[in-house]
Design a protein around this motif. Structure first.
Motif, PDB file in Angstrom:
ATOM      1  N   ARG A 303     -30.007  13.829  -3.788  1.00  0.00           N
ATOM      2  CA  ARG A 303     -28.720  14.058  -3.118  1.00  0.00           C
ATOM      3  C   ARG A 303     -28.105  12.758  -2.617  1.00  0.00           C
ATOM      4  O   ARG A 303     -27.147  12.761  -1.875  1.00  0.00           O
ATOM      5  N   HIS A 304     -28.643  11.646  -3.038  1.00  0.00           N
ATOM      6  CA  HIS A 304     -28.280  10.316  -2.565  1.00  0.00           C
ATOM      7  C   HIS A 304     -28.683  10.117  -1.099  1.00  0.00           C
ATOM      8  O   HIS A 304     -28.671  11.055  -0.311  1.00  0.00           O
ATOM      9  N   VAL A 305     -29.058   8.904  -0.792  1.00  0.00           N
ATOM     10  CA  VAL A 305     -29.242   8.531   0.610  1.00  0.00           C
ATOM     11  C   VAL A 305     -27.838   8.470   1.193  1.00  0.00           C
ATOM     12  O   VAL A 305     -27.013   7.685   0.725  1.00  0.00           O
ATOM     13  N   THR A 306     -27.545   9.330   2.152  1.00  0.00           N
ATOM     14  CA  THR A 306     -26.207   9.295   2.752  1.00  0.00           C
ATOM     15  C   THR A 306     -26.311   9.228   4.260  1.00  0.00           C
ATOM     16  O   THR A 306     -27.399   9.107   4.829  1.00  0.00           O
ATOM     17  N   GLY A 307     -25.174   9.381   4.882  1.00  0.00           N
ATOM     18  CA  GLY A 307     -25.024   9.220   6.317  1.00  0.00           C
ATOM     19  C   GLY A 307     -23.659   8.569   6.487  1.00  0.00           C
ATOM     20  O   GLY A 307     -23.095   8.069   5.503  1.00  0.00           O
ATOM     21  N   SER A 308     -23.126   8.615   7.687  1.00  0.00           N
ATOM     22  CA  SER A 308     -21.831   7.981   7.924  1.00  0.00           C
ATOM     23  C   SER A 308     -21.933   7.096   9.145  1.00  0.00           C
ATOM     24  O   SER A 308     -22.831   7.260   9.968  1.00  0.00           O
ATOM     25  N   VAL A 309     -21.018   6.165   9.235  1.00  0.00           N
ATOM     26  CA  VAL A 309     -20.877   5.391  10.468  1.00  0.00           C
ATOM     27  C   VAL A 309     -19.421   5.521  10.898  1.00  0.00           C
ATOM     28  O   VAL A 309     -18.512   5.283  10.099  1.00  0.00           O
TER      29      VAL A 309
END
Ligand SMILES: Cc1cc2nc3c(=O)[nH]c(=O)nc-3n(C[C@H](O)[C@H](O)[C@H](O)COP(=O)(O)OP(=O)(O)OC[C@H]3O[C@@H](n4cnc5c(N)ncnc54)[C@H](O)[C@@H]3O)c2cc1C
Ligand code: SF4
Lengths: 523, 174
Positions: A303-309
């Protein structure tokens, strides 16, 4: 024979799903004079129907049939019946998508060779060499009118991008631009130019962004060789005693079970529904599910390494204005194990409207720590991480026999836990993103956990050997001569890039292969 | 917001003559709650006005925005004022008042400092009742178009031609 086709017409290619993979494949085959019946579970919505409103659009387009989750990922706690934010409609998730269109880096086709043996990861090389795919990437970029390819200009940067670019430069990053987007940056071609409305995730009302819903699908239909049946939910793929597939059973818009015969079946239902369909098609000949002699159907979910800033400043940004994914920083995209992990990541601008920001910024949290961040919504800038995650056998889609959908079919359960490499990469990416905003004087930065998945990959992986995966280098099932997988579930590994350009390039390539094999009489 | 017309239009005096104050911000009458200045009022279908006023305060304490008026919190919790759901909500609010008494206050609304009320909420944040109210507010509060301007959010933009000529790149402080 011209569309519409008869249920008993066994000369047709049946395609399941009309998103990036299925919609493209259908048009490509239809252009070559091949008869196609595309079965799509969702309804048809066009730019005039799209809604500039996050929740209303979600209600219109999102796949909300039940799914279940397990594993250590936080999505399983916060959104236990919504593992992915994807679409059920003609055009699939290309209605929602942001349009970032990147080629893989050469080494990413050979992840096992490049990264070596990573404990706990089921890494493998793709059975495709980078040079074999170049010309298909070019054709995909032409079809999608990707910016900064084929002489097309880049998009102008919006407010969110300008903050992003200034932050990247402030910490010494060089490779930052408004990227490669399948969004028209000029008035050439038959799609409009981007009007910077800022609702890319809700369906582009100007049709500036490429979506199969209003490009590939109507182009295929115009040939008279392609019929799209909407609200047709495929329940099972059928086969004969020789092990060849013969057609599919589907529930039509009135809930009646129909059977469409087929010469070839291509599965493109996105990475949860495609393996679910193979597993739900188990028979006495294929007791573990169709095309599953390797046992890999449903496994290696990525699912891809994701996250937001999100960064909060003392002055307004108004990040929601203009293109949602307006720029990219690629300095960290390469493979540089000195950072403490293999593979790389991209940072891309992202914005959410106020309603989605409230839902996704820190799900479950409340009180002033949460609300004071939202109070500064107008002064926020945002970015999203997309990096290569490790395929793991235990991250997998299985059938949940205890939960049935509206048709009485067992639903998909999605089990996912991060690999230590994923965690190390996310950590690094959070720090880079935070440093970018802090360098510009951000008064607060928010490392935001991953949302329900938007990129879903790998659950019917491509492999050179039949024992290691589900499909061969053309997406053909190792076990079944006339069954193909045509969506992101074919991915052997995920690479650091947003997947759709590669899905489209593989679909164009698969269409060439299918047409050639049909004319040779091999299938 | 779906406010009723009956208590609205009353003068503050008329309103107060029929009602009792609940907490700092609400007046509660038979079947309605209202702002002390009668600027808005909500009529109850199934919940008692005291329960509704407590629920409204609870909503603010969960997602406190000082610039967002009570009216919007009251609107957000109106979804719980149903015949089917009322019993569960009444029980949940009774539990909240009980927790307030255990903490030494008269009731939840009688707990004057936000910090004290938040402590009470923290003690019950894993209950289904708390989670039901909190998760409902995510859309119930933040999806009210009327509050978007308070946060600067501009909402729909297609009908105005997007932002291509309306400041998509107007940032001036970088
Ligand atoms: C918010 C968001 C932003 C994104 N941004 C980007 C981006 O910038 N760049 C990028 O590269 N990617 C992006 N993506 C990802 C991209 O949309 C997907 O990778 C891509 O659409 C996947 O293509 P697909 O063919 O595998 O599946 P989809 O496009 O999801 O299509 C699958 C279709 O199959 C149908 N279907 C499923 N099961 C059945 C069944 N049993 N019978 C009949 N029909 C069925 C579904 O209804 C659906 O229409 C984004 C995704 C989201 C959600
Ligand atoms: S910002 Fe551009 S691409 Fe996105 S929805 Fe608006 S017009 Fe379409």
């Amino acid at each position: 024979m011209a569309a519409p086709f008869d249920l008993n017409d066994d000369s047709v290619v049946v395609i399941i799903g009309t998103g990036a993979g299925g919609g493209t494949l259908g048009n490509e085959l239809a252009q070559k004079g091949i008869s196609v019946v595309a079965l799509e579970a969702g309804g048809r919505y066009l730019p005039q129907d799209f809604i500039n409103d996050e929740w209303d659009s979600f209600g219109q387009l999102a796949w909300t049939d039940t799914r279940t989750t397990s594993g250590e990922w936080r999505v399983s706690r916060d959104f236990k019946n919504l593992p992915a934010w994807i679409v059920k409609a003609v055009g699939g998730t290309t209605t929602h998508w942001a349009g970032a269109s990147l080629r893989f880096q050469d080494h990413e086709w050979k992840a096992r060779t490049t990264y070596g043996d990573v404990a706990g990861a089921n890494l493998m090389d793709w059975p495709i060499d980078p040079r074999e795919i170049d010309s298909f990437y070019t054709r995909a970029e032409e079809k999608m009118r990707v910016t900064r390819t084929g002489g097309r200009p880049g998009l102008p940067g919006n407010n969110n991008y300008k903050v992003f670019e200034a932050g990247a430069k402030a910490i010494g990053k060089m490779e930052v631009s408004t990227g490669h987007m399948a969004i028209n940056s000029d008035e050439t071609g038959d799609r409009m130019m981007c009007q910077q409305t800022g609702f890319c995730f809700q369906g582009c009302k100007w049709g500036a962004k490429w979506s199969t819903a209003y490009t590939e699908v109507p182009e295929g239909e115009a040939t008279g060789n392609m019929e799209v049946r909407e609200r047709a939910h495929v329940a099972r793929i059928l086969h004969d005693a020789s092990g060849k597939v013969t057609g599919v059973e589907y529930f039509d818009k009135d809930g009646n079970l129909q059977m469409q015969k087929a010469r070839i079946v291509c599965v493109a239902g996105n990475s949860f529904e495609s393996p679910r369909l193979l597993l739900n098609s188990a028979s006495s000949m294929f007791p573990d599910g169709l095309a599953n002699s390797s046992g890999q159907v449903g496994r290696n979910y990525m699912r891809h390494v994701t996250g937001s800033v999100y960064g909060i400043f003392d002055k307004p940004v108004k990040m929601w204005r203009g293109t949602t994914m307006a720029g990219i920083m690629q300095d960290e995209a390469g493979h540089n194990p000195e950072r403490g992990f293999v593979g790389g990541y991209e940072l891309e601008t992202l914005s959410l409207g106020l309603p989605f920001m409230a839902a996704f910024m820190d799900p479950g949290s409340w009180g002033r720590e949460f609300t004071t961040a939202l109070d500064s919504y107008e002064n926020m800038a945002g970015m999203w991480i997309v990096g290569e995650d490790m395929p793991q056998e235990s991250n997998r889609v299985t059938l949940n026999m205890d939960v049935k959908d509206q048709h009485g079919l067992p639903v998909a359960n999605v089990n996912f836990s991060d690999h230590p490499n994923d965690i190390a990469m996310r950590d690094h990416a959070f720090k880079t993103g935070m440093a970018m905003y802090e360098a510009l004087g951000a008064t607060r930065v928010l490392p935001t956990p991953p949302y329900p998945s938007t990129h879903n990959l790998g659950t019917n992986r491509m492999s050179a050997n039949a024992a290691d995966g589900v499909v061969d280098k053309n997406g053909k099932a190792h076990d079944v001569p006339n069954l193909f997988i045509s969506d992101g579930s074919q991915f052997t590994t995920g690479a650091a890039e947003n997947p759709t350009l590669t899905i489209v390039a593989l679909a164009i390539r698969q269409a060439e292969h299918i047409a050639a094999e049909m004319s040779r009489g091999n299938i | 917001m779906e406010t009723t017309t009956s208590p609205k239009g009353m003068t503050r005096r008329q309103l107060l003559s029929r009602a009792t104050a609940a907490g700092a911000t609400f007046v509660v009458g038979a079947g309605f709650i209202a702002a002390p200045d009668a600027a808005w009022a909500v009529e109850m279908k199934a919940l008692s006005p005291e329960t509704f006023a407590t629920l409204t305060q609870m909503a603010r304490d969960i997602y406190p925005h000082d610039k967002v008026a009570d009216e919007y919190y009251a609107t957000a919790v109106q979804m719980y004022d149903t015949n089917e759901g009322a019993e569960g909500i009444e029980a949940g609010i009774a539990g909240l008042n009980e927790a307030a008494r255990e903490a030494g206050f008269d009731s939840y609304l009688g707990t004057l400092w936000e910090a004290d009320r938040v402590k009470i909420l923290r003690s019950m944040e894993d209950t289904d009742f708390f989670q039901q109210i909190r998760s409902g507010l995510v859309t119930g509060l933040y999806n009210q178009k009327a509050i978007w301007p308070i946060f600067g959010y501009e909402g729909e933009s297609y009908s105005q031609g997007g932002y291509i000529n309306r400041g998509f790149d107007d940032i001036n402080w970088l």
